[in-house]
Design an enzyme around this catalytic site. Structure first.
Site, short mmCIF file in Angstrom:
data_model
loop_
_atom_site.label_atom_id
_atom_site.label_comp_id
_atom_site.label_asym_id
_atom_site.label_seq_id
_atom_site.Cartn_x
_atom_site.Cartn_y
_atom_site.Cartn_z
N LYS A 64 3.07 14.04 -10.30
CA LYS A 64 3.80 13.17 -11.21
C LYS A 64 5.28 13.53 -11.34
O LYS A 64 5.99 12.96 -12.16
CB LYS A 64 3.15 13.21 -12.60
CG LYS A 64 1.67 12.82 -12.58
CD LYS A 64 1.02 13.05 -13.94
CE LYS A 64 -0.48 12.84 -13.88
NZ LYS A 64 -1.14 13.11 -15.17
N ARG A 117 -8.71 12.07 -25.93
CA ARG A 117 -8.46 10.86 -25.16
C ARG A 117 -9.73 10.02 -25.21
O ARG A 117 -10.61 10.24 -26.03
CB ARG A 117 -8.11 11.19 -23.70
CG ARG A 117 -7.01 12.23 -23.54
CD ARG A 117 -6.69 12.44 -22.09
NE ARG A 117 -5.89 13.64 -21.88
CZ ARG A 117 -5.34 13.97 -20.74
NH1 ARG A 117 -5.50 13.19 -19.69
NH2 ARG A 117 -4.62 15.07 -20.62
N PRO A 130 2.53 7.72 -16.90
CA PRO A 130 2.47 7.28 -15.51
C PRO A 130 1.75 8.30 -14.63
O PRO A 130 1.91 9.51 -14.80
CB PRO A 130 3.95 7.18 -15.11
CG PRO A 130 4.66 6.95 -16.40
CD PRO A 130 3.90 7.74 -17.42
N GLU A 131 0.93 7.79 -13.73
CA GLU A 131 0.19 8.65 -12.81
C GLU A 131 0.74 8.45 -11.39
O GLU A 131 1.80 7.84 -11.22
CB GLU A 131 -1.30 8.35 -12.91
CG GLU A 131 -1.83 8.54 -14.34
CD GLU A 131 -3.30 8.22 -14.51
OE1 GLU A 131 -4.07 8.38 -13.54
OE2 GLU A 131 -3.70 7.81 -15.62
#
Length: 292
Positions: free
Chosen positions: A61, A274, A2-3
């Site tokens: 975050k 990534r 989650p950002e």
């Protein structure tokens, strides 16, 4: 992971459902969920029991709720990690498979549950940075403010960004420079500002840096308005509901799909374990670089 938009959605839910309530009981069902508590699970539970939770706060975050009743300057701090969820549930709802921590309240109403499939997230009770009027916990005091924070300094960010000897996406993910931006919203901001992820920050003009910041701010504001981005059931708000911004992503996850600006197929490139998604026409590879 989650950002900023996803964590902000959770913060708002906590502000609505648990702020002002007194903790009557704490159950730690998996010790890894409180591994950041130096004295362990029993200390975590003891420090929370009998306290009243304050208004939920956020830095990037990370989330925290100031505590009343433990002495001044302590907070319950949380990080969702890859799969953490803070759920507000009726006590009659069966326990989730990956329930790690449960907080019950003296009013007997809905309880707060920390659910985490991969146990990369966690909770702790921590003291605030000395002299900090916002009560920021010590462990996250080094983290920069985020683009939606009214105290974020645009000029200071632009100067620091251009002074860094790195590439632009690496800079966006540097939480000491700008917080809350992760892989998804970095790719989206870069697409909106027509910058390649491997562009050296030193080559950015001030107007380009300003456009990049505005793009990051705009895309995260848009995501926040629809509850954030959910690709699976791991990210949900405190009521267990998913966000819908995945439908509006322009670059991330859209490999081989046409760019919504020029029609060229979006590409995916391996980047720091990534992926980076970009339009090879709109976001030109910088000279001397091979990325993309």
């Amino acid at each position: 992971m989650p950002e900023l938009p996803e964590v902000e959605v959770v913060r708002r839910g906590l502000a609505n459902w648990v702020a002002g309530r007194t903790v009557s009981d704490v159950q730690v069902l998996h010790p890894r969920a409180v591994r950041r508590q130096p004295a362990g699970a029993a200390d975590f539970a003891a420090r929370l029991t009998g306290t009243t939770l304050g208004a939920a706060q956020r830095r990037g975050k990370y989330l925290w709720l100031p505590l009343a009743g433990t002495g001044s300057g302590f907070s319950l701090i949380g990080h969702l990690g890859m799969s953490g969820q803070l759920l507000v549930q009726d006590p009659s709802v069966p326990d989730e498979t990956h329930l790690r921590v449960r907080l019950r309240f003296s009013d007997g109403g809905r309880e707060l549950r920390f659910v985490d499939q991969r146990t990369f997230g966690g909770l702790a009770v921590e003291e605030a940075e000395e002299g900090d009027p916002e009560g920021t916990p010590v462990s996250i005091a080094h983290i920069a403010r985020d683009p939606l924070d009214p105290r974020f300094d645009d000029d200071a960010f632009t100067a620091a960004l251009r002074a860094k000897r790195t590439t632009v996406k690496r800079a966006l993910l540097d939480q000491t420079l700008i917080s809350g931006v992760g892989n998804i919203y970095a790719d989206e901001a870069l697409w909106r500002s027509k910058l390649h992820y491997d562009r050296p920050t030193a080559t950015l003009t001030r107007p380009q840096a300003a456009v990049l910041l505005a793009s990051a701010r705009d895309v995260m504001t848009a995501a926040l308005a629809v509850g954030g981005t959910s690709f699976d059931s791991l990210y949900v708000n405190v009521n267990g509901e998913s966000g819908y911004f995945s439908r509006d992503l322009d670059a991330y996850g859209r490999e081989h799909e046409p760019c919504r600006r020029c029609g060229t197929a979006i590409r995916r490139a391996a980047w720091m374990n990534r992926s980076s998604y970009f339009c090879p026409r709109c976001q030109r590879v910088p000279r001397g670089r091979s990325g993309g």
